[in-house]
Write a protein that holds these residues in place. Structure first.
Motif, PDB file in Angstrom:
ATOM      1  N   GLN A 111      18.668  26.759 -44.307  1.00 28.74           N
ATOM      2  CA  GLN A 111      19.032  26.883 -45.815  1.00 28.74           C
ATOM      3  C   GLN A 111      19.460  25.567 -46.283  1.00 28.74           C
ATOM      4  O   GLN A 111      19.822  24.630 -45.584  1.00 28.74           O
ATOM      5  CB  GLN A 111      20.172  27.629 -46.058  1.00 28.74           C
ATOM      6  CG  GLN A 111      20.729  27.629 -47.676  1.00 28.74           C
ATOM      7  CD  GLN A 111      22.194  28.376 -47.580  1.00 28.74           C
ATOM      8  OE1 GLN A 111      23.168  27.806 -46.990  1.00 28.74           O
ATOM      9  NE2 GLN A 111      22.424  29.367 -48.385  1.00 28.74           N
ATOM     10  N   MET A 112      18.780  25.166 -47.468  1.00 26.88           N
ATOM     11  CA  MET A 112      18.682  23.749 -48.163  1.00 26.88           C
ATOM     12  C   MET A 112      19.254  23.891 -49.491  1.00 26.88           C
ATOM     13  O   MET A 112      18.582  24.519 -50.278  1.00 26.88           O
ATOM     14  CB  MET A 112      17.719  23.079 -48.070  1.00 26.88           C
ATOM     15  CG  MET A 112      17.401  22.261 -46.508  1.00 26.88           C
ATOM     16  SD  MET A 112      16.058  21.105 -46.463  1.00 26.88           S
ATOM     17  CE  MET A 112      16.821  19.709 -47.523  1.00 26.88           C
ATOM     18  N   LEU A 113      20.333  23.818 -49.979  1.00 30.57           N
ATOM     19  CA  LEU A 113      20.784  23.777 -51.269  1.00 30.57           C
ATOM     20  C   LEU A 113      20.847  22.145 -52.093  1.00 30.57           C
ATOM     21  O   LEU A 113      21.429  21.366 -51.266  1.00 30.57           O
ATOM     22  CB  LEU A 113      22.515  24.398 -51.533  1.00 30.57           C
ATOM     23  CG  LEU A 113      22.429  25.865 -50.775  1.00 30.57           C
ATOM     24  CD1 LEU A 113      24.039  26.290 -50.757  1.00 30.57           C
ATOM     25  CD2 LEU A 113      21.669  26.796 -51.760  1.00 30.57           C
ATOM     26  N   GLU A 137       9.266  19.947 -38.337  1.00 29.30           N
ATOM     27  CA  GLU A 137       8.720  19.342 -37.032  1.00 29.30           C
ATOM     28  C   GLU A 137       9.354  20.387 -35.972  1.00 29.30           C
ATOM     29  O   GLU A 137       8.689  20.428 -34.930  1.00 29.30           O
ATOM     30  CB  GLU A 137       9.425  17.928 -36.694  1.00 29.30           C
ATOM     31  CG  GLU A 137       8.836  17.316 -35.525  1.00 29.30           C
ATOM     32  CD  GLU A 137       9.588  15.989 -35.337  1.00 29.30           C
ATOM     33  OE1 GLU A 137      10.230  15.771 -34.229  1.00 29.30           O
ATOM     34  OE2 GLU A 137       9.706  15.164 -36.367  1.00 29.30           O
ATOM     35  N   GLU A 138      10.491  20.904 -36.032  1.00 27.09           N
ATOM     36  CA  GLU A 138      11.071  21.840 -35.151  1.00 27.09           C
ATOM     37  C   GLU A 138      10.898  23.188 -35.288  1.00 27.09           C
ATOM     38  O   GLU A 138      11.214  24.181 -34.467  1.00 27.09           O
ATOM     39  CB  GLU A 138      12.710  21.681 -35.321  1.00 27.09           C
ATOM     40  CG  GLU A 138      13.196  20.325 -34.801  1.00 27.09           C
ATOM     41  CD  GLU A 138      12.948  19.591 -33.552  1.00 27.09           C
ATOM     42  OE1 GLU A 138      12.985  20.738 -32.861  1.00 27.09           O
ATOM     43  OE2 GLU A 138      12.610  18.673 -33.347  1.00 27.09           O
ATOM     44  N   GLY A 139       9.831  23.545 -36.352  1.00 22.81           N
ATOM     45  CA  GLY A 139       9.345  24.826 -36.596  1.00 22.81           C
ATOM     46  C   GLY A 139      10.088  25.684 -37.270  1.00 22.81           C
ATOM     47  O   GLY A 139      10.028  26.964 -37.470  1.00 22.81           O
ATOM     48  N   ALA A 140      11.356  24.896 -38.042  1.00 19.53           N
ATOM     49  CA  ALA A 140      12.076  26.033 -39.137  1.00 19.53           C
ATOM     50  C   ALA A 140      11.189  26.296 -40.305  1.00 19.53           C
ATOM     51  O   ALA A 140      10.138  25.695 -40.763  1.00 19.53           O
ATOM     52  CB  ALA A 140      13.375  25.333 -39.175  1.00 19.53           C
ATOM     53  N   VAL A 141      11.672  27.035 -41.078  1.00 18.78           N
ATOM     54  CA  VAL A 141      11.463  27.469 -42.409  1.00 18.78           C
ATOM     55  C   VAL A 141      12.444  27.172 -43.204  1.00 18.78           C
ATOM     56  O   VAL A 141      13.382  27.877 -43.417  1.00 18.78           O
ATOM     57  CB  VAL A 141      10.680  28.836 -42.710  1.00 18.78           C
ATOM     58  CG1 VAL A 141      10.320  29.149 -43.966  1.00 18.78           C
ATOM     59  CG2 VAL A 141       9.537  29.126 -41.659  1.00 18.78           C
ATOM     60  N   PRO A 142      12.264  25.947 -44.068  1.00 23.60           N
ATOM     61  CA  PRO A 142      13.474  25.570 -45.119  1.00 23.60           C
ATOM     62  C   PRO A 142      13.434  26.829 -46.270  1.00 23.60           C
ATOM     63  O   PRO A 142      12.384  27.008 -46.872  1.00 23.60           O
ATOM     64  CB  PRO A 142      12.927  24.088 -45.459  1.00 23.60           C
ATOM     65  CG  PRO A 142      12.050  23.549 -44.594  1.00 23.60           C
ATOM     66  CD  PRO A 142      11.306  24.709 -43.891  1.00 23.60           C
ATOM     67  N   VAL A 143      14.634  27.178 -46.634  1.00 22.18           N
ATOM     68  CA  VAL A 143      14.536  27.939 -47.674  1.00 22.18           C
ATOM     69  C   VAL A 143      15.488  27.374 -48.630  1.00 22.18           C
ATOM     70  O   VAL A 143      16.645  27.117 -48.749  1.00 22.18           O
ATOM     71  CB  VAL A 143      15.346  29.320 -47.279  1.00 22.18           C
ATOM     72  CG1 VAL A 143      15.454  30.340 -48.725  1.00 22.18           C
ATOM     73  CG2 VAL A 143      14.379  30.118 -46.360  1.00 22.18           C
ATOM     74  N   VAL A 144      15.022  26.891 -49.801  1.00 25.37           N
ATOM     75  CA  VAL A 144      15.413  26.003 -50.794  1.00 25.37           C
ATOM     76  C   VAL A 144      15.786  26.656 -52.097  1.00 25.37           C
ATOM     77  O   VAL A 144      15.409  27.576 -52.458  1.00 25.37           O
ATOM     78  CB  VAL A 144      14.523  24.874 -51.097  1.00 25.37           C
ATOM     79  CG1 VAL A 144      15.442  23.686 -51.923  1.00 25.37           C
ATOM     80  CG2 VAL A 144      14.111  24.300 -49.787  1.00 25.37           C
TER      81      VAL A 144
END
Length: 376
Positions: A111-113, A137-144
């Motif tokens: 999560q990115m707010l 790079e670490e394979g995560a999916v940012p959800v903004v």
């Protein structure tokens, strides 16, 4: 090596890094998440990941979910305080929803707010860019999402379409896909007989802008076609392709990329990364109006000189972002000003050899140097 510019929806689907924006009306229905629809979308996102595409999600829905939990009328948008309260509650639900959906495919949601200031301030913008880079790079999916619980009416994106374009800039994405409730941009209201879908737009012109509706048909979101075209302008200036496609179908990504149904806004070759950031900034604090000769010089890449300024509006300091307008009010450019508003008033219309007496010190080379100016 610079990646070639994307010229088709199929090429957009094969981008190395893609931002996908999901609106409230797609994700939430009558206050409840559309879990079956989301599961199918996430399956497509997982497919992109397996094909080597790094995906960032910009997701609306926090206010709609929170309003339902709190029993607020009008979807939590009756007032700023209601929207902030609804967002505070709904963001927890939204994060859980994406975490569970992505987790079903062994993908980690991050999560990115963000607020407008996070991407308007250069230092914070670079911090956000570094965070995106590390997460991917670490394979995560940012959800903004915009941090609506603290955003104000004056300092906010106001819609996630423009946020998606700014996120794409910060994350170094090659493309943006805005999922909507229509197939794309039409030459008129798509409900009218004979309305034609525009498949490709090579530069957002005043004629293209005139085709847009500023309203959101669902009543849940805060966007509309006008907001999507503003997002396209931000993206194209940064050399990023942006598409609008219908998200109401079961497999929206496949429909857009494989069948080519949607509107693609072609990227325009822009300047440096700093100029792309400047061109995408959304909150100028002043306006400098210029004469016709100055407007022509700016179009040819010149710096903004005091001699061409005819009017100064706003209360700004040196280093602030200001807009440059023509005599008839058209927005021509924006950039970082070298003088305060008070100093600009003192030297308005003056050539450089006369500015020192007014300022009390040797004048600078320009009011806005071309290195800190983006022609729009």
């Amino acid at each position: 090596m610079v990646a070639p510019l994307i010229a088709s929806l199929a090429e957009l689907g094969a981008a190395r890094r893609l931002v996908v924006k999901v609106g409230s009306s797609l994700l939430v229905e009558r206050g409840e998440p559309r879990k079956a629809w989301l599961a199918k979308l996430v399956s497509e996102l997982a497919g992109l990941r397996q094909a080597g595409c790094e995906v960032i999600v910009v997701s609306s829905g926090a206010i709609a979910l929170g309003a339902a939990r709190l029993g607020l009328k009008r979807g939590g948008r009756a007032s700023l305080s209601e929207a902030q309260a609804a967002a505070s509650v709904g963001q927890v639900e939204l994060a859980r929803l994406w975490s569970e959906s992505l987790g079903a495919h062994d993908l980690v949601a991050a999560q990115m707010l963000v607020t407008l200031d996070d991407l308007e301030d250069r230092r914070r913008y670079l911090n956000a860019a570094a965070t995106f880079e590390k997460l991917l790079e670490e394979g995560a999916v940012p959800v903004v999402n915009e941090n609506d619980s603290v955003a104000t009416e004056e300092i906010r994106f106001g819609d996630n379409d423009r946020l998606a374009a700014r996120v794409a800039q910060a994350a170094g994405a090659q493309g943006v896909l805005l999922l909507s409730d229509v197939d794309g941009l039409y030459d008129r209201d798509p409900r009218e007989a004979g309305a034609t879908l525009i498949e490709t737009v090579d530069g957002v012109t005043p004629e293209i802008l005139a085709m847009a509706s500023a309203t959101s048909s669902s009543g849940l979101g805060s966007g509309g076609m006008a907001a999507k075209l503003e997002a396209a302008r931000i993206a194209e200036r940064a050399g990023i392709a942006l598409a609008i496609a219908n998200g109401t179908v079961d497999a929206p990504l496949s429909r857009a990329f494989a069948q080519g149904i949607g509107t693609l806004f072609l990227p325009q070759r822009g300047g440096s990364a700093r100029q792309a950031w400047l061109g995408g900034r959304l909150a100028p604090v002043g306006v400098l109006t210029v004469d016709a000769g100055c407007a022509e010089a700016l179009a040819n890449g010149a710096s903004l000189l005091a001699a061409g300024i005819t009017e100064v509006n706003g209360d700004f300091r040196r280093g602030d972002l200001v807009s440059v307008h023509s005599a008839n009010g058209d927005r021509l450019a924006q950039g970082l000003v070298e003088y305060s508003a008070e100093e600009c008033h003192a030297i308005i219309g003056l050539k450089q050899d006369r500015q020192g007496d007014k300022l009390g010190y040797a004048p600078r080379a320009a009011v806005i140097h071309r290195d800190h100016l983006v022609y729009l």
